[in-house]
Design a protein around this motif. Sequence first.
Motif, PDB file in Angstrom:
ATOM      1  N   SER A  79     -13.246  25.178  80.458  1.00 55.21           N
ATOM      2  CA  SER A  79     -14.638  25.536  80.168  1.00 55.21           C
ATOM      3  C   SER A  79     -15.123  24.842  78.905  1.00 55.21           C
ATOM      4  O   SER A  79     -14.339  24.485  78.035  1.00 55.21           O
ATOM      5  N   VAL A  80     -16.422  24.680  78.819  1.00 56.35           N
ATOM      6  CA  VAL A  80     -17.066  24.046  77.672  1.00 56.35           C
ATOM      7  C   VAL A  80     -17.281  25.094  76.592  1.00 56.35           C
ATOM      8  O   VAL A  80     -17.885  26.130  76.841  1.00 56.35           O
ATOM      9  N   VAL A  81     -16.769  24.813  75.388  1.00 56.59           N
ATOM     10  CA  VAL A  81     -16.982  25.692  74.246  1.00 56.59           C
ATOM     11  C   VAL A  81     -18.238  25.241  73.502  1.00 56.59           C
ATOM     12  O   VAL A  81     -19.068  26.050  73.110  1.00 56.59           O
ATOM     13  N   SER A  82     -18.365  23.933  73.292  1.00 50.23           N
ATOM     14  CA  SER A  82     -19.556  23.369  72.672  1.00 50.23           C
ATOM     15  C   SER A  82     -19.752  21.946  73.182  1.00 50.23           C
ATOM     16  O   SER A  82     -18.779  21.308  73.585  1.00 50.23           O
ATOM     17  N   PRO A  83     -20.934  21.451  73.251  1.00 53.66           N
ATOM     18  CA  PRO A  83     -22.178  22.034  72.749  1.00 53.66           C
ATOM     19  C   PRO A  83     -22.640  23.216  73.606  1.00 53.66           C
ATOM     20  O   PRO A  83     -22.307  23.300  74.789  1.00 53.66           O
ATOM     21  N   THR A  84     -23.381  24.100  72.996  1.00 54.32           N
ATOM     22  CA  THR A  84     -23.919  25.244  73.712  1.00 54.32           C
ATOM     23  C   THR A  84     -24.758  24.745  74.880  1.00 54.32           C
ATOM     24  O   THR A  84     -25.579  23.849  74.725  1.00 54.32           O
ATOM     25  N   GLY A  85     -24.530  25.313  76.029  1.00 53.78           N
ATOM     26  CA  GLY A  85     -25.260  24.901  77.226  1.00 53.78           C
ATOM     27  C   GLY A  85     -24.678  23.655  77.878  1.00 53.78           C
ATOM     28  O   GLY A  85     -25.227  23.144  78.842  1.00 53.78           O
ATOM     29  N   GLY A  86     -23.549  23.149  77.345  1.00 55.47           N
ATOM     30  CA  GLY A  86     -22.922  21.961  77.908  1.00 55.47           C
ATOM     31  C   GLY A  86     -22.302  22.242  79.266  1.00 55.47           C
ATOM     32  O   GLY A  86     -22.087  23.385  79.649  1.00 55.47           O
ATOM     33  N   ASN A  87     -22.013  21.166  80.008  1.00 53.41           N
ATOM     34  CA  ASN A  87     -21.390  21.338  81.309  1.00 53.41           C
ATOM     35  C   ASN A  87     -20.275  20.313  81.496  1.00 53.41           C
ATOM     36  O   ASN A  87     -20.049  19.461  80.644  1.00 53.41           O
ATOM     37  N   LEU A  88     -19.610  20.398  82.616  1.00 52.54           N
ATOM     38  CA  LEU A  88     -18.448  19.556  82.898  1.00 52.54           C
ATOM     39  C   LEU A  88     -18.784  18.320  83.724  1.00 52.54           C
ATOM     40  O   LEU A  88     -17.892  17.676  84.260  1.00 52.54           O
ATOM     41  N   SER A  89     -20.037  17.962  83.813  1.00 52.64           N
ATOM     42  CA  SER A  89     -20.451  16.849  84.675  1.00 52.64           C
ATOM     43  C   SER A  89     -19.870  15.504  84.242  1.00 52.64           C
ATOM     44  O   SER A  89     -19.770  14.593  85.047  1.00 52.64           O
ATOM     45  N   ALA A  90     -19.463  15.361  82.985  1.00 53.47           N
ATOM     46  CA  ALA A  90     -18.894  14.096  82.508  1.00 53.47           C
ATOM     47  C   ALA A  90     -17.455  13.898  82.990  1.00 53.47           C
ATOM     48  O   ALA A  90     -16.964  12.776  83.043  1.00 53.47           O
ATOM     49  N   GLN A 152     -19.201   7.669  79.639  1.00 48.21           N
ATOM     50  CA  GLN A 152     -18.961   7.949  78.224  1.00 48.21           C
ATOM     51  C   GLN A 152     -19.978   8.990  77.766  1.00 48.21           C
ATOM     52  O   GLN A 152     -21.152   8.934  78.143  1.00 48.21           O
ATOM     53  N   THR A 153     -19.540   9.943  76.965  1.00 43.99           N
ATOM     54  CA  THR A 153     -20.426  11.024  76.527  1.00 43.99           C
ATOM     55  C   THR A 153     -21.274  10.593  75.332  1.00 43.99           C
ATOM     56  O   THR A 153     -20.893   9.714  74.569  1.00 43.99           O
ATOM     57  N   THR A 154     -22.406  11.243  75.169  1.00 44.70           N
ATOM     58  CA  THR A 154     -23.300  10.933  74.054  1.00 44.70           C
ATOM     59  C   THR A 154     -23.047  11.841  72.858  1.00 44.70           C
ATOM     60  O   THR A 154     -23.589  11.609  71.787  1.00 44.70           O
ATOM     61  N   SER A 155     -22.244  12.885  73.043  1.00 45.75           N
ATOM     62  CA  SER A 155     -21.860  13.771  71.935  1.00 45.75           C
ATOM     63  C   SER A 155     -20.463  14.324  72.219  1.00 45.75           C
ATOM     64  O   SER A 155     -19.998  14.305  73.357  1.00 45.75           O
ATOM     65  N   ASP A 156     -19.811  14.794  71.150  1.00 43.54           N
ATOM     66  CA  ASP A 156     -18.489  15.391  71.312  1.00 43.54           C
ATOM     67  C   ASP A 156     -18.590  16.639  72.188  1.00 43.54           C
ATOM     68  O   ASP A 156     -19.583  17.378  72.131  1.00 43.54           O
ATOM     69  N   ILE A 157     -17.549  16.864  72.980  1.00 40.70           N
ATOM     70  CA  ILE A 157     -17.476  18.062  73.814  1.00 40.70           C
ATOM     71  C   ILE A 157     -16.165  18.776  73.483  1.00 40.70           C
ATOM     72  O   ILE A 157     -15.102  18.164  73.511  1.00 40.70           O
ATOM     73  N   ASN A 158     -16.264  20.045  73.148  1.00 39.82           N
ATOM     74  CA  ASN A 158     -15.082  20.873  72.924  1.00 39.82           C
ATOM     75  C   ASN A 158     -14.817  21.683  74.177  1.00 39.82           C
ATOM     76  O   ASN A 158     -15.699  22.414  74.644  1.00 39.82           O
ATOM     77  N   LEU A 159     -13.610  21.537  74.717  1.00 43.51           N
ATOM     78  CA  LEU A 159     -13.223  22.245  75.926  1.00 43.51           C
ATOM     79  C   LEU A 159     -12.119  23.246  75.610  1.00 43.51           C
ATOM     80  O   LEU A 159     -11.349  23.053  74.674  1.00 43.51           O
ATOM     81  N   LYS A 160     -12.038  24.283  76.418  1.00 49.14           N
ATOM     82  CA  LYS A 160     -10.939  25.245  76.315  1.00 49.14           C
ATOM     83  C   LYS A 160     -10.233  25.280  77.663  1.00 49.14           C
ATOM     84  O   LYS A 160     -10.870  25.427  78.700  1.00 49.14           O
TER      85      LYS A 160
END
Length: 171
Positions: A79-90, A152-160
Amino acid sequence: MKNIFSAAIIASAALVSCGTVQSIVQNTFPYTANVLVSTGVPANKEVSSTATATNVQTWFGGNNNAQIKDVRISDAKISVVSPTGGNLSALKSVKVYISSTGTNERLVASRSDISSNSSSLNLDLNSDTGFLDEVVKSTGVTVRTVYELKNQTTSDINLKVAMNFSSVPVR
């Protein structure tokens, strides 16, 4: 007499329910690990991230003397921890391995061809993993997450990565 009998029934029910809750807690336990997907990670290339896993047993002194056996993975989720409202589409694919001090790495869950726009996703369990007693009861449980991005993502994504393991008590 009715009051004594009623009190005995209530006390018995309370003791049985406490035992049931304790049994459930002791026979299913979680492990979690965090994964950082940085903006510099290229698309269409497998990338590995390793983290020390934490679980509820760590807070109570570890699993070394745990009276459990036949440990298996029962579910795994990313699951996505941040960014808020982020998703796993990448994400294009993900594989989750666990190991511990003195044990070999084992694939426990994975998912390929991810097409989810949600913020969390259940992973497919590896049915060939077998029992994980020696890994879970050892110290220093490590989770290695191997992922591949579609873009490639445009911002860091924190996953759990959250995994639950089930076991039976040693008798």
